[in-house]
Design an enzyme around this catalytic site. Structure first.
Site, PDB file in Angstrom:
ATOM      1  N   HIS A 241       6.415  -1.574   3.833  1.00  0.00           N
ATOM      2  CA  HIS A 241       6.051  -2.917   4.276  1.00  0.00           C
ATOM      3  C   HIS A 241       5.279  -3.633   3.188  1.00  0.00           C
ATOM      4  CE1 HIS A 241       3.065   0.041   5.635  1.00  0.00           C
ATOM      5  NE2 HIS A 241       2.146  -0.886   5.424  1.00  0.00           N
ATOM      6  N   LEU A 242       5.551  -4.911   3.083  1.00  0.00           N
ATOM      7  CA  LEU A 242       4.863  -5.773   2.129  1.00  0.00           C
ATOM      8  C   LEU A 242       3.868  -6.617   2.910  1.00  0.00           C
ATOM      9  CD1 LEU A 242       4.693  -6.929  -0.770  1.00  0.00           C
ATOM     10  CD2 LEU A 242       6.564  -8.485  -0.161  1.00  0.00           C
TER      11      LEU A 242
ATOM     12  N   ASN B  35       0.870  -1.175   0.000  1.00  0.00           N
ATOM     13  CA  ASN B  35       0.000   0.000   0.000  1.00  0.00           C
ATOM     14  C   ASN B  35       0.910   1.230   0.000  1.00  0.00           C
ATOM     15  OD1 ASN B  35      -2.303  -1.577   0.138  1.00  0.00           O
ATOM     16  ND2 ASN B  35      -2.384  -1.534   2.372  1.00  0.00           N
TER      17      ASN B  35
ATOM     18  N   SER C 112      -0.829   3.511   6.057  1.00  0.00           N
ATOM     19  CA  SER C 112      -1.006   4.196   7.340  1.00  0.00           C
ATOM     20  C   SER C 112       0.275   4.239   8.164  1.00  0.00           C
ATOM     21  CB  SER C 112      -2.123   3.523   8.142  1.00  0.00           C
ATOM     22  OG  SER C 112      -1.781   2.181   8.423  1.00  0.00           O
TER      23      SER C 112
HETATM   24  P1  AMP Z   1      -0.810   0.033   5.838  1.00  0.00           P
HETATM   25  O1  AMP Z   1      -2.176   0.503   6.257  1.00  0.00           O
HETATM   26  O2  AMP Z   1      -0.722  -0.575   4.479  1.00  0.00           O
HETATM   27  O3  AMP Z   1       0.229   1.127   6.070  1.00  0.00           O
HETATM   28  O4  AMP Z   1      -0.437  -1.159   6.809  1.00  0.00           O
HETATM   29  C1  AMP Z   1      -0.017  -0.950   8.109  1.00  0.00           C
HETATM   30  C2  AMP Z   1      -0.400  -2.170   8.877  1.00  0.00           C
HETATM   31  O5  AMP Z   1       0.318  -2.147  10.094  1.00  0.00           O
HETATM   32  C3  AMP Z   1      -1.870  -2.246   9.233  1.00  0.00           C
HETATM   33  O6  AMP Z   1      -2.435  -3.409   8.630  1.00  0.00           O
HETATM   34  C4  AMP Z   1      -1.879  -2.323  10.753  1.00  0.00           C
HETATM   35  O7  AMP Z   1      -2.841  -3.208  11.257  1.00  0.00           O
HETATM   36  C5  AMP Z   1      -0.471  -2.788  11.052  1.00  0.00           C
HETATM   37  N1  AMP Z   1       0.052  -2.410  12.342  1.00  0.00           N
HETATM   38  C6  AMP Z   1       0.018  -1.195  12.936  1.00  0.00           C
HETATM   39  N2  AMP Z   1       0.622  -1.230  14.132  1.00  0.00           N
HETATM   40  C7  AMP Z   1       1.067  -2.501  14.293  1.00  0.00           C
HETATM   41  C8  AMP Z   1       1.785  -3.200  15.317  1.00  0.00           C
HETATM   42  N3  AMP Z   1       2.168  -2.573  16.449  1.00  0.00           N
HETATM   43  N4  AMP Z   1       2.074  -4.514  15.144  1.00  0.00           N
HETATM   44  C9  AMP Z   1       1.698  -5.139  14.031  1.00  0.00           C
HETATM   45  N5  AMP Z   1       1.031  -4.553  13.017  1.00  0.00           N
HETATM   46  C10 AMP Z   1       0.717  -3.261  13.144  1.00  0.00           C
END
Ligand code: AMP
Length: 113
Positions: free
Chosen positions: A99-100, A86, A94
């Site tokens: 990250h993949l 994303n 977010s």
């Molecule tokens: P994105 O919205 O593509 O940036 O993905 C970020 C992802 O990180 C989301 O799916 C969140 O659920 C995940 N996320 C956020 N904080 C954490 C955390 N502390 N541990 C694991 N995953 C997380």
């Protein structure tokens, strides 16, 4: 720098880590969107795919091959899986550390919402 994924990598906050090598870390997403949902991050902080450079090509390839390896280990290789970056606000990013997402274990809809 205040980055939650760097904090997981540095063991400053807990993470459900499933794989680590010298270049990448993989851990389970805290809000999983599929029975298996793992995030693969580079250890070097890169904000997003938009910030990746030509010299990051091998690293990006390694992230994808790590997704394949983990898909096999998690038992979702045969049934199928999705690997997705994303990027930016319309892309739904977010967390500003590249990250993949590796998702599998159920039939995933297309197009995504
Ligand atoms: P994105 O919205 O593509 O940036 O993905 C970020 C992802 O990180 C989301 O799916 C969140 O659920 C995940 N996320 C956020 N904080 C954490 C955390 N502390 N541990 C694991 N995953 C997380």
């Amino acid at each position: 720098m205040d980055c939650i994924f760097c904090a997981i990598m540095n063991r400053e906050i807990p993470g459900d880590i499933v794989y680590e090598d010298e270049k990448v870390l993989a851990f389970r997403d805290i809000m999983k969107q599929a029975p298996e949902h793992v995030l693969i991050i580079p250890k070097r902080h890169i904000e997003s795919l938009l910030e990746a450079k030509e010299e990051d090509a091998a690293l990006l390839g390694h992230m994808l091959l790590t997704a394949k390896k983990l898909a096999k280990e998690l038992g979702i290789a045969e049934t199928g899986f999705r690997a997705v970056f994303n990027t930016g606000s319309d892309g739904g990013q977010s967390v500003m550390h590249l990250h993949l997402h590796l998702l599998g274990g159920r039939s995933l809809g297309w197009p995504p919402g």
